[in-house]
Design an enzyme around this catalytic site. Structure first.
Site, mmCIF file in Angstrom:
data_model
loop_
_atom_site.group_PDB
_atom_site.id
_atom_site.type_symbol
_atom_site.label_atom_id
_atom_site.label_comp_id
_atom_site.label_asym_id
_atom_site.label_seq_id
_atom_site.Cartn_x
_atom_site.Cartn_y
_atom_site.Cartn_z
ATOM 1 N N ASP A 216 -36.736 13.642 -27.275
ATOM 2 C CA ASP A 216 -35.798 14.768 -27.286
ATOM 3 C C ASP A 216 -35.309 14.979 -28.714
ATOM 4 O O ASP A 216 -34.642 14.123 -29.286
ATOM 5 C CB ASP A 216 -34.617 14.458 -26.347
ATOM 6 C CG ASP A 216 -33.634 15.622 -26.238
ATOM 7 O OD1 ASP A 216 -33.748 16.593 -27.035
ATOM 8 O OD2 ASP A 216 -32.755 15.564 -25.355
ATOM 9 N N SER B 238 -26.262 18.278 -21.464
ATOM 10 C CA SER B 238 -26.057 18.444 -22.905
ATOM 11 C C SER B 238 -24.570 18.603 -23.228
ATOM 12 O O SER B 238 -23.786 17.713 -22.945
ATOM 13 C CB SER B 238 -26.873 19.643 -23.387
ATOM 14 O OG SER B 238 -26.890 19.679 -24.784
ATOM 15 N N HIS C 120 -35.422 18.726 -24.004
ATOM 16 C CA HIS C 120 -33.992 18.518 -23.853
ATOM 17 C C HIS C 120 -33.520 18.890 -22.445
ATOM 18 O O HIS C 120 -32.348 18.796 -22.146
ATOM 19 C CB HIS C 120 -33.272 19.379 -24.907
ATOM 20 C CG HIS C 120 -31.810 19.116 -25.018
ATOM 21 N ND1 HIS C 120 -31.291 17.864 -25.288
ATOM 22 C CD2 HIS C 120 -30.738 19.938 -24.903
ATOM 23 C CE1 HIS C 120 -29.967 17.949 -25.329
ATOM 24 N NE2 HIS C 120 -29.601 19.188 -25.099
#
Lengths: 416, 270
Positions: free
Chosen positions: B216, B94, B244
């Protein structure tokens, strides 16, 4: 033991009956909290009636169609994805997550969520069981708390800023004060030499030159007087600066007031040729004060000489010097029966340099300025009461605690 | 402060090539625990906590410095320098996919390739670009975070901020997973969710693998495709999982995808 506890025996069947009547399905559906179960990805598979009622949705609208995350407002959804899911996968449970449900009609409902992750025989994530509590009132209270916390933080920052400003102002003032001292010193120093020269030249002139004007003698005397005034002003200025500089180095000490004051009175009487005046000394309540010797001398000398010089012309001066004890102060009072000062008019200027309130009496305008500065330096303050035509009382508050001699300098006193 | 201590660096494994794993927002290095065993045999595994997370030195968290992801990228480079590592595989989840990218743009020689797990260069919708969120949504996240830190934050927060000389305070706080100082978490959330690093994508010349989750919410498919399109040397793999965090929800598929990317296929070798 059938007879030992008749109460239990009679009540138990009744209790059992009530328990058996509790329907587990009904408990699930109408529990006082919302229940749901979802797949690891969030897809809802079971939702109880309580939760459906809160949301305003039917079972068919949610099961297999919506995800748990989608029941929350965006903030909660983001939080669940970034924090809730990893937590569940890492530790198999989460507790006390504070989220907001979005109802079908768009309104919201604050909830607290607990959840556990169930795993299958291969430890693979199977389902998530979720319990939701309605916390409408609690949320309001929490938001009050958050607001109060934010306010407190803002105020703390404001205070810190104000404090910074104060510190810098203080530094600025200290600098200005030091500049002022050195200015006064330089001015008095630079004035002194030419004035001394003038005085010498004038003296010489009086001896060698003859004036024929009949008013010359009077004018010469006036000139001499003016010279004297300038000289005493310069002397006073020098004293102000020198005392200030001295006091920064001189240690404070315990001083017995009676002999100290008597000595000052003697020298005053000689200097001012004043023998009509009477004095009352009363130091019983506090026989000593803690101050730098030169500072105390200058302060008392100025207060006492003021008392004598500003006496009512047709009244013999009487001055009372005494002490009293306040909470953590010694109060040293000097009371005279002189002309008095119009405090309503002059009170604010009383301690300013070169301010004079009785032009008919000669003076430099530095005495009270010096007194106030010395007392402030010693950590104290000066109060004044006065009535025109009746007299003035100066009350000097001096601290007892913080200005005691240091252990080394009190060694002599302790040995006595 | 020593970078290894500052970022609570852990080194595992015996391989010659280093694999550096950097966690995303809301967690710490412990989120890699389902991935690392697969690579320990052939890689030197380097785990770290971003400053402000996990058992990093919370006391050095300077809100001004860390308001940009560049500061975290510098920290990662500090760690590589301290361990004298070159040609590493950096796996970033991320926000740390972006942090890794920024580090590789600065010092490309230290990186062999990047594995970008569920990356997003910008979370906020902007014209044709679909980031997934509006600005108000992010504000709401910050509020949700405030609500969730209400219970335990008060007594601890003021002590930790600005107490670099008392690291034990930080340790006390981090006995449970992925909990961190709420003020820092909020600040990091802001740095993470309001950043826009789309202009940096064409500047990355290190090969990169994009691991995109099929469903996601945070980094939707379009975002992964946008990354793939704008990164000069990238490969895109869509993992059949939702959420995620594929390294937690689909660890085997994640490991397989990384392996396949790192080890050239036999046909190519011949």
């Amino acid at each position: 033991m059938s007879t030992a506890s008749p109460h239990n025996k009679e009540q138990l069947p009744e209790l059992d009956l009530r328990l058996t009547q509790e329907n587990l399905d009904d408990l699930y559906e109408h529990a006082p909290c919302g229940y749901c179960t979802c797949l690891p990805d969030g897809t809802l598979v079971k939702v109880n009636q309580t939760l459906l009622g809160w949301l305003g949705h039917t079972k068919a609208e949610l099961v297999a169609r919506r995800c748990l995350q989608q029941l929350f407002t965006v903030g909660g959804r983001l939080h669940y994805e970034t924090y809730g899911v990893p937590m569940l996968l890492l530790q198999n449970h989460v507790r006390e997550f504070s989220y907001t449900l979005r109802r079908k009609d768009g309104s919201t409902l604050p909830v607290l969520m607990n959840a556990v992750l169930l795993r299958d025989n291969d430890s693979q994530p199977l389902a998530v069981r979720v319990t939701l509590f309605n916390i409408t009132e609690r949320r309001k209270y929490e938001q009050e708390l958050l607001r109060a916390k934010q306010q407190a933080e803002e105020q703390r920052e404001q205070l810190a800023r104000a404090n910074e400003q104060l510190v810098s102002k203080n530094e600025q003032l200290s600098r200005i004060n030091a500049d002022l001292d050195s200015f006064v010193y330089t001015a008095s120093h630079d004035l002194k030499q030419p004035i001394d020269n003038m005085a010498g030249l004038f003296q010489e002139l009086r001896h060698t030159v003859t004036f024929h004007d009949p008013e010359a003698t009077a004018m010469l005397n006036m000139f001499a007087e003016a010279l004297q005034q300038i000289l005493s002003t310069i002397k006073g200025l020098t004293e102000v600066v020198q005392l200030q500089r001295q006091l920064e180095q001189v240690p404070v000490e315990m001083i017995a007031l009676r002999p100290f004051t008597e000595e000052i009175i003697r020298s005053l009487q000689q200097r001012l040729d004043e023998h009509q005046a009477s004095f009352t000394l009363d130091f019983e309540a506090a026989p000593t004060v803690c101050m730098a010797r030169s500072g105390l001398h200058s302060m008392l000398y100025n207060l006492l000489s003021n008392g004598l010089r500003y006496a009512e012309p047709d009244r013999a001066p009487h001055i009372k010097v005494s002490t009293t004890r306040a909470a953590d102060n010694v109060v040293l009072s000097v009371q005279d029966n002189g002309r008095g000062i119009d405090l309503a008019r002059h009170g604010r200027e009383l301690f300013q340099l070169f301010r004079r309130f009785h032009p008919e009496v000669t003076g430099s305008g530095m005495g009270l300025y010096l007194v106030n500065r010395l007392v402030n330096q010693a950590g104290g303050r000066v109060e004044v009461d006065s009535a025109v035509g009746q007299g003035t009382t100066f009350r000097v508050h001096l601290p007892m605690g913080g200005f005691l001699p240091t252990p080394s300098s009190s060694a002599n006193g302790a040995a006595e | 402060m020593d970078a290894l201590r500052r970022n609570n660096v852990t080194v595992l494994g015996t391989g010659s090539q280093a694999m550096v794993l950097v966690h995303g927002f809301g967690c710490d290095q412990r989120m890699w625990r389902l991935i690392t065993p697969a690579f320990e045999a052939c890689h030197r595994i380097v785990l770290l906590d971003l400053v402000g997370a996990g058992n990093s030195a919370l006391g050095v968290y300077d809100p001004v410095r860390y308001s940009s992801l560049q500061a975290h990228a510098e920290d990662v480079l500090d760690v590589l320098r301290a361990l004298n590592l070159h040609q590493v595989v950096l796996v970033g989840h991320s926000v740390s996919a972006i942090i890794g990218m920024l580090a590789a743009i600065r010092e490309p020689e230290r990186f062999a390739c990047l594995v970008l797990v569920a990356p997003s260069p910008s979370f906020i919708n902007d014209g044709d670009y679909i980031g997934g969120f509006e600005r108000e949504d992010i504000d709401e996240l910050l509020e949700a975070m405030d609500n969730n830190y209400l219970g335990w934050s008060g007594s601890i927060t003021p002590v930790i901020m600005g107490n670099p000389e008392r690291p034990e305070l930080a340790e006390e706080l981090n006995t449970s997973f992925c909990q961190t100082d709420p003020t820092i978490a909020r600040h990091f959330a802001r740095a993470t969710f309001l950043a826009d690093h789309r202009p940096d994508l064409p500047r990355l010349h290190t090969p990169a693998l994009i691991l995109q989750c099929a469903q996601d919410t945070l980094a939707p498919r379009q975002v992964g495709e946008y990354m793939h399109e704008h990164l000069p040397d990238s490969e895109l793999i869509v993992l059949d999982t939702s959420g995620h965090c594929p390294h937690l929800s689909a660890p085997q598929a994640t490991v397989a995808a990384i392996r396949q990317y790192l080890v050239p296929t036999p046909t190519l070798k011949l």
